[in-house]
Structure formats: structure tokens, C-alpha cells
Scaffold this active site. Sequence first.
Site, mmCIF file in Angstrom:
data_model
loop_
_atom_site.group_PDB
_atom_site.id
_atom_site.type_symbol
_atom_site.label_atom_id
_atom_site.label_comp_id
_atom_site.label_asym_id
_atom_site.label_seq_id
_atom_site.Cartn_x
_atom_site.Cartn_y
_atom_site.Cartn_z
ATOM 1 N N LYS A 23 0.856 -1.209 0.000
ATOM 2 C CA LYS A 23 0.000 0.000 0.000
ATOM 3 C C LYS A 23 0.886 1.252 0.000
ATOM 4 O O LYS A 23 0.677 2.162 -0.792
ATOM 5 C CB LYS A 23 -0.884 0.008 1.241
ATOM 6 C CG LYS A 23 -1.563 1.349 1.527
ATOM 7 C CD LYS A 23 -2.459 1.309 2.737
ATOM 8 C CE LYS A 23 -1.751 1.689 3.987
ATOM 9 N NZ LYS A 23 -1.525 3.147 4.181
ATOM 10 N N ASN A 24 1.881 1.270 0.890
ATOM 11 C CA ASN A 24 2.659 2.500 1.068
ATOM 12 C C ASN A 24 3.679 2.717 -0.025
ATOM 13 O O ASN A 24 4.358 3.744 -0.050
ATOM 14 C CB ASN A 24 3.316 2.508 2.447
ATOM 15 C CG ASN A 24 2.261 2.650 3.538
ATOM 16 O OD1 ASN A 24 1.097 2.941 3.238
ATOM 17 N ND2 ASN A 24 2.631 2.394 4.772
ATOM 18 N N CYS A 117 -5.405 7.894 9.084
ATOM 19 C CA CYS A 117 -5.669 7.315 10.410
ATOM 20 C C CYS A 117 -5.389 8.353 11.497
ATOM 21 O O CYS A 117 -4.470 9.146 11.414
ATOM 22 C CB CYS A 117 -4.762 6.106 10.651
ATOM 23 S SG CYS A 117 -5.297 4.654 9.779
ATOM 24 N N ARG A 122 -1.234 15.044 12.552
ATOM 25 C CA ARG A 122 -0.500 14.613 11.356
ATOM 26 C C ARG A 122 -0.240 15.845 10.501
ATOM 27 O O ARG A 122 -0.829 16.059 9.459
ATOM 28 C CB ARG A 122 -1.282 13.520 10.623
ATOM 29 C CG ARG A 122 -1.488 12.317 11.541
ATOM 30 C CD ARG A 122 -1.853 11.063 10.839
ATOM 31 N NE ARG A 122 -0.735 10.507 10.092
ATOM 32 C CZ ARG A 122 -0.858 9.395 9.351
ATOM 33 N NH1 ARG A 122 -2.039 8.815 9.250
ATOM 34 N NH2 ARG A 122 0.177 8.911 8.682
ATOM 35 N N ASP A 306 4.219 0.872 11.970
ATOM 36 C CA ASP A 306 3.011 0.221 11.429
ATOM 37 C C ASP A 306 2.862 -1.203 11.927
ATOM 38 O O ASP A 306 1.786 -1.790 11.789
ATOM 39 C CB ASP A 306 3.036 0.233 9.902
ATOM 40 C CG ASP A 306 2.913 1.641 9.362
ATOM 41 O OD1 ASP A 306 3.189 1.845 8.162
ATOM 42 O OD2 ASP A 306 2.571 2.544 10.149
ATOM 43 N N ARG A 398 -8.838 -0.174 4.143
ATOM 44 C CA ARG A 398 -7.983 0.821 3.499
ATOM 45 C C ARG A 398 -6.654 0.188 3.067
ATOM 46 O O ARG A 398 -6.013 0.678 2.148
ATOM 47 C CB ARG A 398 -7.706 1.984 4.455
ATOM 48 C CG ARG A 398 -8.928 2.852 4.738
ATOM 49 C CD ARG A 398 -8.553 4.095 5.493
ATOM 50 N NE ARG A 398 -7.326 4.630 4.934
ATOM 51 C CZ ARG A 398 -6.311 5.056 5.689
ATOM 52 N NH1 ARG A 398 -6.396 5.028 7.000
ATOM 53 N NH2 ARG A 398 -5.218 5.522 5.122
HETATM 54 C C1 EPZ Z 1 3.898 7.057 6.132
HETATM 55 O O1 EPZ Z 1 3.081 8.085 6.671
HETATM 56 C C2 EPZ Z 1 3.004 5.830 6.058
HETATM 57 N N1 EPZ Z 1 1.867 6.103 5.188
HETATM 58 C C3 EPZ Z 1 2.490 5.469 7.448
HETATM 59 O O2 EPZ Z 1 1.747 4.261 7.335
HETATM 60 C C4 EPZ Z 1 3.699 5.214 8.356
HETATM 61 O O3 EPZ Z 1 3.233 4.955 9.664
HETATM 62 C C5 EPZ Z 1 4.615 6.437 8.360
HETATM 63 O O4 EPZ Z 1 5.013 6.763 7.010
HETATM 64 C C6 EPZ Z 1 5.878 6.211 9.175
HETATM 65 O O5 EPZ Z 1 6.574 5.115 8.669
HETATM 66 C C7 EPZ Z 1 2.043 6.041 3.846
HETATM 67 O O6 EPZ Z 1 3.137 5.790 3.356
HETATM 68 C C8 EPZ Z 1 0.830 6.278 3.004
HETATM 69 P P1 EPZ Z 1 5.857 10.440 8.244
HETATM 70 P P2 EPZ Z 1 3.624 9.618 6.702
HETATM 71 O O7 EPZ Z 1 5.778 11.694 7.464
HETATM 72 O O8 EPZ Z 1 4.403 9.885 5.474
HETATM 73 C C9 EPZ Z 1 5.586 13.648 11.710
HETATM 74 C C10 EPZ Z 1 -0.075 2.838 7.609
HETATM 75 O O9 EPZ Z 1 -0.564 2.293 8.605
HETATM 76 N N2 EPZ Z 1 5.469 14.618 10.618
HETATM 77 O O10 EPZ Z 1 7.084 9.582 8.144
HETATM 78 O O11 EPZ Z 1 2.486 10.477 7.053
HETATM 79 C C11 EPZ Z 1 4.344 12.798 11.832
HETATM 80 O O12 EPZ Z 1 3.347 13.453 12.590
HETATM 81 C C12 EPZ Z 1 0.335 4.285 7.660
HETATM 82 O O13 EPZ Z 1 0.152 2.259 6.513
HETATM 83 C C13 EPZ Z 1 5.518 15.967 10.913
HETATM 84 O O14 EPZ Z 1 5.643 16.359 12.062
HETATM 85 O O15 EPZ Z 1 4.608 9.527 7.951
HETATM 86 C C14 EPZ Z 1 4.859 11.560 12.507
HETATM 87 O O16 EPZ Z 1 4.948 11.793 13.905
HETATM 88 C C15 EPZ Z 1 0.051 4.923 9.021
HETATM 89 N N3 EPZ Z 1 5.387 16.872 9.910
HETATM 90 C C16 EPZ Z 1 6.271 11.406 11.928
HETATM 91 O O17 EPZ Z 1 6.632 12.703 11.414
HETATM 92 C C17 EPZ Z 1 5.235 16.466 8.597
HETATM 93 O O18 EPZ Z 1 5.143 17.348 7.712
HETATM 94 C C18 EPZ Z 1 6.360 10.373 10.811
HETATM 95 O O19 EPZ Z 1 5.550 10.818 9.774
HETATM 96 C C19 EPZ Z 1 5.184 15.096 8.312
HETATM 97 C C20 EPZ Z 1 5.307 14.175 9.338
#
Ligand code: EPZ
Length: 417
Positions: A23-24, A117, A122, A306, A398
Amino acid sequence: MSNTAIINGGNRITGELVVQGSKNSVLPILAATVINGGINIIHNCPLIKDVYASIDILRSLGCVVSIEEDTVTVDSSNMSCDEIHQDLMKEMRSSVIFTGAILARCKKALISTPGGCELGPRPIDLHLKVFKALGVDVKETHGYIMLDGENTHCANINLDFPSVGATENAMLLACATPGTTVITNAAQEPEIVDLQDFLNGMGANVKGAGTSTIEISGTNDFCDVSHKVIGDRIVTATYLSAAAVTKGSIKINGINPNHINAITDMFSLCGAKINKGEDFIEMECKTGLNSVSCISTMPHPGFPTDAQALACTVLSVADGTSVVEENIFSSRFRHIPELNRMNADIITKDKLAIIRGVSRLKGASVTAYDLRGAAALIIAGLNAYGTTTVSGLEHLDRGYYLFENQLKNLGADIVRE
Ligand code: EPZ
């Protein structure tokens, strides 16, 4: 199909399967299809809700999308729009990934804040920081974000946190921005490498994905592309967890074992026997599980957030006390109270879940509040005495394709009401 599953626990999970595409990985790849203004053929595409939401966005942008079994073809030659309606943005988190791709093709974009989610706040501040570093003018008003990329330029971008999405957005815009862009402190997840391979397949010049430094030389000379999506490492972890909590044995094909070393390390510590091949993982858990002193979620190659809910379920029936530390999201323990309703013995304190293993869970009615929590509760039901009812499975759909059917084929007593 209803949003509730009924599971009668106790059956061993044994057998073999081919895991769905990631998915990701497929979500940023679908966004990237707008860049080449041509034909994009994507194989091993899981037909899950978030993929359909991405297809809705692509069609709203004027792309022509067709689906044939697990192959999705996107023709972006007649893309006619650079705005994503807020209803479509709200469908999922990865709608934000379209921004970099739309800017790469159209030089401007209009979006609103994405959905996804509820794992705590986020924000998309890192995404916006990336766009500004690349010369995009960003204006936020009334919940909308207007981005003007007429003057984009290459840049050296250092991410404050190795954000997966922000890394992907930087790659998507920079691949069509003249000059060389270097991203440091980049996310290193396997899905980033898959996106690099897809972009290079359409004529981009991206290297270094999988490390903390990614170098992109921009071009405007793109071509059609055909690509096979990698196997889903979190869905793989889910089926391994099903075997682990039922003293079963399983072989999962279509996965690169090196993508889930941190997860298989946990199962090895639990006492499972693991055999890895080039594109498969086999695991046998004929005896009970040992506890694990501490599992801490970290950016890749650390233990993936995850798989945290799955770890809580597995360790809730391990022999002894384990600790799980969630370092990535601030509210990703909503499955814990539901597991405790099933006779698990878990207390949480800030980032920590302290798990005292019980011999077996007890069936109960529980509710899922997010995608991976839903999977973890179903896995818990496979272990539990009696009947477990899991509601809230709109979250599960999803990210998991034909999950209940696969589990049934592996011996589970599960029905989707
Ligand atoms: C990706 O989300 C994945 N989703 C998530 O999988 C996964 O948990 C996450 O990466 C971490 O590995 C997809 O790829 C579609 P991040 P993403 O930006 O890109 C903070 C699932 O279950 N952050 O690496 O949103 C954020 O709040 C989903 O498949 C900021 O502060 O994750 C978090 O604490 C859930 N500002 C951390 O960084 C930003 O602009 C990691 O977020 C962006 C993120």
C-alpha cells in the site's frame, strides 16, 4: 460488506500465500503517474480502499485509469486540472503526496489538509518546508493551500525528521526541476526505493534511495513506464503474527525478507524458527512465545511503527513481560484498551506499553480505530478462547486486500458479517 468480523479462536494458522503489493509503495507511485503525461502500467497493485481513493483523485485531475485484475493503467496525457477537491484530500493521508507530482507537471497546485488514520496530529509542515526550499510559493487560506511553482529551482534539503511523505514529495517535485537536488536525513523505507525505481523507469534520474541521502537530477524528458510494486512488508508481518499467536507455520511469497529484518528479529527473539529465501519468508511457531525486553519503533531500518499494534498482540500472549515503545506517533495505542477487554494485561505510560503476557486471550466485542489496530485485533481473535467480534473494519479495508479470505484459507474460523 459489513464493517464487522466474527472470529472463533484456537485454530492453527498454517499454509502458504503470496502477499499483496505494498500500500505504502503503490500510493506515491500512483501520484507519480501524473508526471510523465503518458502511459503508466502498475502491476501487483492491491485493490484496497486507498488505491481506489487515489484513482478517484487521478480521474478528478483528468487522467484515464483502467483496472485489470491487479494491474492498474494510468494515462496522464490529458491531465486537465491541478486542484484536488477537499473531499478527496480527506479520504487518506497520502493525498498530500499528489502535491509534489502535480507541481512537477503543472507548476501549480491547490490542495487542503489530508485525512488518514487518527494517530495523533499529522501535520504537513515538513512537506511545505520541502516545497518552499524548492522555490514554491505557498499560501494557506481558509483551510486551502495554494502552491505556485513557476519559479521552482533545485536545492539542498535537510529534513528535520526522516518523514516518509516529505521525502516522497521532495523526490516527486525535484525529478522535474532543473539542476541537482540533494535530500539529506531522507526516509530510508523500502517504499522510497520502489518510488525511485518507478521514477527512473519513466526517465527520471534519482539515486541514493534507501540511504539517508538522495540525489535527484531534474529532467523534463519523461517516457511511458511499466512497474511491479514490491510486496507489502506490514501485511507480511500481519500474517506472520497470525501464525505466531496460534502456534502455526506459514510461508509468505512475494516479499523481500530484507525489508522486514527488524520484524523477523522480534519473532526470532520470541523463539520462532525462520527461514528466508530471495523472495519468501517461512516461519514456524510450534511452541509458545518468549517475551521480548523492549521493542522501540523507529524510522527504517528500525522496527516499523506500522507493526507496533501487531507486536502488542503477539507479546500479549508471550511468556513474561515485554515493553513496546512508540516513538513515531503520539497516539497509536488505541488498540491497547481493546486488547485488555480480551484479557490482555497491558498498561501504557506515555510512549510505553508494558505487556505482561497471559497464556491466552478471551473472546470479546472490540472496536478498531485505525488500520493497523484493526489487523492486530483480528489477530488477537485468532488466539482467543471463544468468539471475538471486531467492528470498525472500514479502517482495515484501506490497507488489506481479501484479508479474511486469506486467513480462512490458512485455517482461521472467521466471517465478515
Ligand atoms: C507514512 O506516513 C506511512 N503512510 C504510514 O503508514 C507510516 O506509519 C509512516 O510513514 C511512518 O513510517 C504512507 O506511506 C501512506 P511520516 P507519513 O511523514 O508519510 C511527523 C499505515 O498504517 N510529521 O514519516 O504520514 C508525523 O506526525 C500508515 O500504513 C511531521 O511532524 O509519515 C509523525 O509523527 C500509518 N510533519 C512522523 O513525522 C510532517 O510534515 C512520521 O511521519 C510530516 C510528518
